[in-house]
Design a protein around this motif. Structure first.
Motif, short mmCIF file in Angstrom:
data_model
loop_
_atom_site.label_atom_id
_atom_site.label_comp_id
_atom_site.label_asym_id
_atom_site.label_seq_id
_atom_site.Cartn_x
_atom_site.Cartn_y
_atom_site.Cartn_z
N HIS A 197 7.38 8.55 -11.82
CA HIS A 197 6.15 8.81 -12.55
C HIS A 197 5.74 10.26 -12.38
O HIS A 197 6.19 10.95 -11.46
CB HIS A 197 5.02 7.91 -12.04
N ASP A 198 4.88 10.72 -13.28
CA ASP A 198 4.35 12.07 -13.14
C ASP A 198 3.48 12.16 -11.90
O ASP A 198 2.85 11.17 -11.50
CB ASP A 198 3.52 12.43 -14.38
N PRO A 199 3.40 13.33 -11.28
CA PRO A 199 2.54 13.48 -10.09
C PRO A 199 1.08 13.32 -10.46
O PRO A 199 0.68 13.52 -11.61
CB PRO A 199 2.85 14.89 -9.61
N LEU A 200 0.27 12.96 -9.47
CA LEU A 200 -1.16 12.74 -9.66
C LEU A 200 -1.95 13.64 -8.74
O LEU A 200 -1.52 13.95 -7.62
CB LEU A 200 -1.53 11.28 -9.34
N ASN A 201 -3.12 14.04 -9.19
CA ASN A 201 -4.08 14.72 -8.33
C ASN A 201 -5.28 13.81 -8.15
O ASN A 201 -5.91 13.39 -9.13
CB ASN A 201 -4.51 16.05 -8.95
N VAL A 202 -5.59 13.47 -6.90
CA VAL A 202 -6.68 12.55 -6.60
C VAL A 202 -7.49 13.10 -5.44
O VAL A 202 -7.11 14.08 -4.80
CB VAL A 202 -6.15 11.13 -6.26
N ASP A 203 -8.61 12.44 -5.20
CA ASP A 203 -9.46 12.84 -4.08
C ASP A 203 -9.27 11.97 -2.85
O ASP A 203 -9.69 12.34 -1.75
CB ASP A 203 -10.93 12.79 -4.52
N CYS A 204 -8.65 10.80 -3.04
CA CYS A 204 -8.46 9.87 -1.92
C CYS A 204 -7.26 8.98 -2.22
O CYS A 204 -7.06 8.55 -3.36
CB CYS A 204 -9.72 9.01 -1.75
N VAL A 205 -6.47 8.72 -1.19
CA VAL A 205 -5.37 7.75 -1.27
C VAL A 205 -5.67 6.64 -0.28
O VAL A 205 -5.87 6.90 0.91
CB VAL A 205 -4.01 8.39 -0.94
N LEU A 206 -5.73 5.43 -0.79
CA LEU A 206 -6.00 4.26 0.04
C LEU A 206 -4.74 3.40 0.11
O LEU A 206 -4.26 2.92 -0.91
CB LEU A 206 -7.17 3.45 -0.55
N PHE A 207 -4.22 3.23 1.31
CA PHE A 207 -3.05 2.37 1.50
C PHE A 207 -3.49 0.92 1.67
O PHE A 207 -4.26 0.60 2.57
CB PHE A 207 -2.26 2.81 2.73
N ALA A 208 -3.02 0.06 0.78
CA ALA A 208 -3.28 -1.38 0.87
C ALA A 208 -1.95 -2.09 0.71
O ALA A 208 -1.72 -2.84 -0.23
CB ALA A 208 -4.28 -1.82 -0.19
N THR A 209 -1.07 -1.81 1.64
CA THR A 209 0.33 -2.22 1.53
C THR A 209 0.73 -3.24 2.59
O THR A 209 1.83 -3.20 3.13
CB THR A 209 1.24 -0.97 1.63
N GLY A 210 -0.17 -4.15 2.90
CA GLY A 210 0.14 -5.20 3.86
C GLY A 210 -0.42 -4.93 5.24
O GLY A 210 -0.98 -3.86 5.51
N ARG A 211 -0.24 -5.91 6.12
CA ARG A 211 -0.76 -5.81 7.47
C ARG A 211 0.32 -6.19 8.48
O ARG A 211 1.16 -7.05 8.20
CB ARG A 211 -1.99 -6.71 7.64
N VAL A 212 0.27 -5.55 9.64
CA VAL A 212 1.30 -5.70 10.67
C VAL A 212 0.68 -6.27 11.93
O VAL A 212 -0.36 -5.78 12.40
CB VAL A 212 1.95 -4.33 10.98
N PRO A 213 1.28 -7.32 12.53
CA PRO A 213 0.73 -7.90 13.76
C PRO A 213 0.60 -6.86 14.87
O PRO A 213 1.47 -6.00 15.05
CB PRO A 213 1.76 -8.98 14.13
N ASN A 214 -0.49 -6.95 15.64
CA ASN A 214 -0.79 -5.98 16.70
C ASN A 214 -0.08 -6.33 18.01
O ASN A 214 -0.72 -6.48 19.05
CB ASN A 214 -2.30 -5.92 16.95
N THR A 215 1.24 -6.42 17.98
CA THR A 215 1.97 -6.82 19.18
C THR A 215 2.62 -5.65 19.90
O THR A 215 3.08 -5.80 21.04
CB THR A 215 3.06 -7.84 18.82
N SER A 216 2.64 -4.48 19.28
CA SER A 216 3.29 -3.34 19.92
C SER A 216 2.53 -2.93 21.19
O SER A 216 1.31 -2.79 21.19
CB SER A 216 3.33 -2.16 18.94
N GLY A 217 3.28 -2.75 22.28
CA GLY A 217 2.68 -2.31 23.53
C GLY A 217 1.83 -3.36 24.22
O GLY A 217 1.06 -3.03 25.13
N LEU A 218 1.96 -4.61 23.83
CA LEU A 218 1.14 -5.67 24.40
C LEU A 218 1.77 -6.27 25.66
O LEU A 218 1.14 -7.09 26.34
CB LEU A 218 0.89 -6.75 23.35
N GLY A 219 3.00 -5.88 25.98
CA GLY A 219 3.66 -6.38 27.18
C GLY A 219 4.15 -7.80 27.06
O GLY A 219 4.36 -8.49 28.08
N LEU A 220 4.36 -8.28 25.85
CA LEU A 220 4.75 -9.68 25.66
C LEU A 220 6.11 -9.99 26.30
O LEU A 220 6.35 -11.12 26.73
CB LEU A 220 4.77 -10.02 24.17
#
Length: 447
Positions: free
Chosen positions: A249-272
């Motif tokens: 696609h052609d490039p865009l000029n915007v004032d804000c980029v919002l990432f809404a690309t899923g969610r990741v479980p908070n298990t990193s560094g939890l010592g599981l």
């Protein structure tokens, strides 16, 4: 062995607070560790503040429509700081209410980061190590951020509630429920909204007819969609604007980029790993039907398990855990026919099987629909149409799926989902006298 606590909960979100409160009510000695704020994603930076913003966004069209209903409404200006600050004040109130609920039930709140140091050991960031007979992981998930060049210039749903102003131009990456909800509300606040999605589908998992209707309405309202579009790079210019390079696609000029690309479980560094807790390929805690992990003393509920990422599901899981482990009442969550809603503009709601899922599972299906223009839209001069769709077992007539888009459908769906969960048939729906004039009456009039 004697432990410091019967239950130690890591994470004070919806699932963790319910589990802690109910377990304490059952007589357990309970502590919950929270490194940020009590209430979790839903209350602090998720569904509750987002729904309040959506309420605020609805006034944009309601004020215009009011003129058609005889109200002399002048041109109105919108103050983002006013709405934002009121929403954040409500978040503060809810944070205090959740804290009070826990303490009033005798739950000790530990304001520290907690990690596992063993099957019964919890290491706290204040330097202490405590022990518990049972440990519950309820740390939720966090927004996924792409690894494209310049990704640090974008924001996620965590930061969006704190924006200093409404962006004039916003690019939203993703096309799931979070993306479509923020797209609708920012459009109503006056932003030019572009949605960039790496595939050609929005709201995967919802019925095709419903999501196509949302796309049609969104385009009619002026939202811009870029499909098969992956962000390659983001650069900030000297004027503060963001130059976004999109593949294909052609490039865009915007004032804000919002990432809404899923969610990741908070298990990193939890010592599981110290407790022998296994994770799946997505980093989620692997649990059985009783929420128990691969370590006998460690359980997990909510988004960290990546089963169904919905607040009411986390609450049900927390309740089931507490009743099973400390209440002497073995309970399992039934994941069949869970209703869900997308608070887009207009909203949509669903329960049960989509048409394609029903055909694959049952073979023979019958589909009924009502495609209509809500009465309010007619008088307001809006062409926006609602669509209700009922999917039935072709042999028995049992309603196996219900899918709706239009004003107030999430409120209607809660009651309708009871009927679908109970296995009622199309004939039983039709036996109910219509409540006229309402949009909900279409549920018993579908052809």
């Amino acid at each position: 062995m004697t432990y410091d606590y019967d239950l130690f909960v890591i994470g004070a979100g919806s699932g963790g607070t319910r589990a802690a409160r109910v377990s304490a009510a059952h007589g357990a000695r309970v502590a919950v560790a929270e490194e940020y704020r009590v209430g979790g994603t839903c209350v602090i930076r998720g569904c509750v503040p987002k729904k309040l913003l959506i309420y605020g966004a609805h006034f944009a069209e309601d004020l215009k429509d009011a003129r058609r209903f005889g109200w002399d409404v002048p041109d109105c200006s919108f103050s983002w700081p006013t709405l934002r600050n009121h929403v954040l004040a409500e978040v503060d109130r809810l944070n205090a209410a959740y804290t009070q609920t826990l303490t009033s039930h005798g739950v000790e709140i530990v304001a520290a980061r907690a990690t596992l140091a063993g099957p019964h050991d919890v290491a706290l960031s204040d330097g202490r190590t405590v022990t518990a007979g049972t440990i519950l992981i309820a740390v939720g998930a966090h927004p996924a951020v792409p690894t494209c060049a310049g990704h640090e210039h974008g924001i996620t749903s965590n930061e969006v509630f704190h924006l200093p102003e409404v962006p004039g131009r916003i690019l939203i990456a993703g096309a799931g429920y979070i993306a479509n909800e923020f797209a609708g509300l920012f459009h109503q606040f006056g932003s030019h909204v572009t949605i960039a999605n790496r595939s050609r589908d929005i709201l995967r998992g919802y019925d095709v007819s419903i999501r196509d209707r949302l796309l049609q309405i969104s385009l009619m309202k002026g939202l811009d969609f870029k499909f098969d579009a992956t962000i390659e790079a983001i650069e900030r210019g000297g004027d503060g604007a963001l130059a976004v390079r999109l593949a294909g696609h052609d490039p865009l000029n915007v004032d804000c980029v919002l990432f809404a690309t899923g969610r990741v479980p908070n298990t990193s560094g939890l010592g599981l790993e110290a407790a022998g807790v296994d994770l799946d390929v997505h980093g989620a805690v692997v649990v059985d039907a009783d929420n128990r992990s691969t370590c006998e003393s460690v359980y997990a509920v909510g988004d960290v398990t990546n089963r169904v990422q919905l607040t009411p599901v986390a609450i049900r899981e927390g309740q089931a855990f507490a009743d099973s482990v400390f209440g002497g009442k073995p309970t399992r969550v039934d994941y069949d026919c869970i209703p869900s809603a997308v608070f887009s503009h207009p909203p949509l709601a669903a329960v049960g099987l989509t048409e394609s899922q029903a055909k694959e599972k049952l073979g023979s299906v019958k589909v009924y629909a009502s495609d209509f223009r809500p009465m309010k839209n007619v008088l307001a001069g809006r062409d926006e149409r609602a669509l209700y769709k009922m999917v039935c077992d072709g042999e028995t007539g049992r309603v196996v799926g219900l899918h709706m888009i239009g004003p107030d459908v999430p409120e209607i769906m809660q009651a309708a989902a009871i009927a679908v969960k109970a296995g009622l048939t199309k004939d039983q729906f039709d036996d109910v006298v219509a409540l006229h004039p309402t949009m909900a009456e279409e549920l018993v009039l579908m052809k």
